[in-house]
Design a protein around this motif. Structure first.
Motif, short mmCIF file in Angstrom:
data_model
loop_
_atom_site.label_atom_id
_atom_site.label_comp_id
_atom_site.label_asym_id
_atom_site.label_seq_id
_atom_site.Cartn_x
_atom_site.Cartn_y
_atom_site.Cartn_z
N ALA A 176 0.81 -1.22 0.00
CA ALA A 176 0.00 0.00 0.00
C ALA A 176 0.84 1.27 0.00
CB ALA A 176 -0.94 0.00 1.20
N TYR A 177 1.94 1.27 0.76
CA TYR A 177 2.69 2.50 0.98
C TYR A 177 3.97 2.64 0.17
CZ TYR A 177 -0.29 3.92 4.89
OH TYR A 177 -1.35 4.33 5.63
N ARG A 178 4.46 1.56 -0.40
CA ARG A 178 5.76 1.61 -1.07
C ARG A 178 5.85 2.68 -2.16
NH1 ARG A 178 6.39 -3.52 -3.64
NH2 ARG A 178 6.94 -4.33 -1.60
N LYS A 222 22.36 -2.35 -2.53
CA LYS A 222 21.13 -2.69 -3.23
C LYS A 222 20.03 -3.14 -2.27
CE LYS A 222 23.62 -3.93 -7.48
NZ LYS A 222 23.03 -2.87 -8.33
N PHE A 223 20.02 -2.58 -1.07
CA PHE A 223 19.04 -2.98 -0.07
C PHE A 223 17.62 -2.74 -0.52
CE2 PHE A 223 16.16 -1.68 3.35
CZ PHE A 223 16.12 -2.84 4.12
N ASP A 283 12.31 -4.89 -1.62
CA ASP A 283 11.05 -4.91 -2.34
C ASP A 283 10.80 -6.27 -2.99
OD1 ASP A 283 10.89 -2.29 -1.57
OD2 ASP A 283 11.19 -1.44 -3.57
N VAL A 284 11.84 -6.87 -3.53
CA VAL A 284 11.69 -8.19 -4.15
C VAL A 284 11.24 -9.23 -3.13
CG1 VAL A 284 13.00 -10.13 -5.14
CG2 VAL A 284 13.26 -7.84 -6.09
N LYS A 324 16.85 -11.35 -9.26
CA LYS A 324 15.93 -10.38 -9.85
C LYS A 324 16.46 -8.94 -9.74
CE LYS A 324 11.78 -13.18 -8.86
NZ LYS A 324 11.31 -13.33 -10.26
N VAL A 325 17.50 -8.76 -8.94
CA VAL A 325 18.11 -7.43 -8.76
C VAL A 325 19.40 -7.38 -9.55
CG1 VAL A 325 19.03 -5.78 -7.10
CG2 VAL A 325 17.11 -7.25 -6.44
#
Length: 258
Positions: A110-112, A158-159, A164-165, A190-191
Motif C-alpha cells: 500500500a505504501y511503497r 542494493k538494499f 522490495d523483491v 531479480k536485482v
C-alpha cells in the motif's frame, strides 16, 4: 479519481485492515495460551516455558554466535538501522519489519510507491529495522535468513531493491521458504548486479546473523505490539486507522515546506 483507482485504494485499505485484525487475533490467541499454561502442573508448566523460551525469536542458536557485524552504512544505536533516503530530509520514517510477516507485506504494497516517491524527492528518509517475530511464533529461520540476506544486499548498495523483491515474493506465513539460501539467492537474481561471489558468501555464511539477532532483541525491548511498527514523529502510524498513503504524503510534504 477514476473508479479503478478508487477501487485499488479501497482494496489496499481493506488488506491493511484485515492484517491488523489478524495480528490482534494472533495476540489474543498467544495470551490465551499463556493463561491456559498457568493452570497446568509444575512439570507441565516448566515444559511449556522451555518451549516458549526456545522459540522466542531464536532457532538453533547459530543466529547469536559470534560478534554482531552491522551491514555497510547502518546507523543509530548499535548500528541497527538501515537508512534509505537523504540525510537532509526533514521527516524520518522508522519501520520495524519482518520479511515473513503478512501485515508487513500489506503495508509495503500500500505504501511503497509513496515512500519511494518521497525518498527520491529528498523529503523523507526511512530507517529500516529488521525483526524475526515470525520465526519465534511459527518456528523456522526464514525471517532471520531473509534479514541477513537483506543486510548482505545493503553491503552491496542494493538494499531497497532486494527488500522490495522479498516482499513481492513473500511465501505464506506458514511456509518457511526464506529459510532456504537457494531461494534467497534465486530472488536476489531479480536485482541487477546483486548476485556476486561476495554476496553469495555473505548469504550462505550468515555473515549478519548475530546483527539480526541483536536487532530483534532491540525490537523486543522496545515494547512494540507487533510488526510492522511504523513510526513518524514518534507516532505509530500503522495503528492509525485514518492514515493513508495520501495522508502520509501530505504530512511529509508539509514538513518539507516548513
Amino acid at each position: 479519481m477514476s473508479e479503478k483507482n478508487h477501487e485499488g485504494k479501497r482494496t489496499a485499505r481493506e488488506r491493511l485492515a484485515v492484517e491488523r485484525e489478524k495480528q490482534k487475533s494472533a495476540q489474543k490467541r498467544r495470551r490465551g495460551l499463556i493463561v491456559g499454561a498457568s493452570v497446568v502442573g509444575v512439570l507441565g508448566l516448566a515444559a511449556v516455558i522451555g518451549i516458549v523460551a526456545a522459540n522466542a525469536g531464536k532457532d538453533d542458536g547459530s543466529d547469536s554466535a559470534g560478534p554482531a557485524v552491522a551491514p555497510s552504512g547502518a546507523k543509530g544505536k548499535d548500528g541497527l538501522a538501515i537508512p534509505v533516503g537523504k540525510e537532509s530530509a526533514k521527516s524520518t520514517l522508522t519501520v520495524w519489519e519482518d520479511f515473513r510477516c503478512p501485515a508487513c507485506q500489506a503495508f509495503e504494497t500500500a505504501y511503497r510507491p509513496v515512500i519511494h516517491e518521497l525518498t527520491a524527492a529528498g523529503q523523507l528518509k526511512v530507517e529500516y529495522h529488521l525483526a524475526t517475530l515470525i520465526d519465534g511464533n511459527m518456528g523456522g529461520t526464514g525471517s532471520r535468513n531473509a534479514a541477513n540476506a537483506a543486510a548482505c544486499a545493503q553491503d552491496a548498495g542494493k538494499f531497497t531493491a532486494f527488500h522490495d523483491v522479498l516482499y513481492e515474493n513473500q511465501p505464506k506465513e506458514t511456509d518457511d521458504a526464506f529459510a532456504q539460501n537457494d531461494k534467497l539467492l534465486e530472488l536476489a537474481g531479480k536485482v541487477d548486479g546483486l548476485v556476486t561471489p561476495a554476496f553469495r558468501t555473505c548469504v550462505e555464511d550468515g555473515a549478519h546473523n548475530s546483527w539480526v539477532a541483536k536487532s530483534n532483541q532491540a525490537f523486543q525491548a522496545g515494547g512494540f505490539s507487533g510488526t510492522p511498527t511504523v513510526l513518524l514523529g514518534g507516532k505509530n502510524i500503522y495503528q492509525d486507522q485514518t492514515m493513508t498513503p495520501a495522508k502520509l504524503k501530505q504530512q511529509v510534504q508539509e514538513a518539507a515546506k516548513g
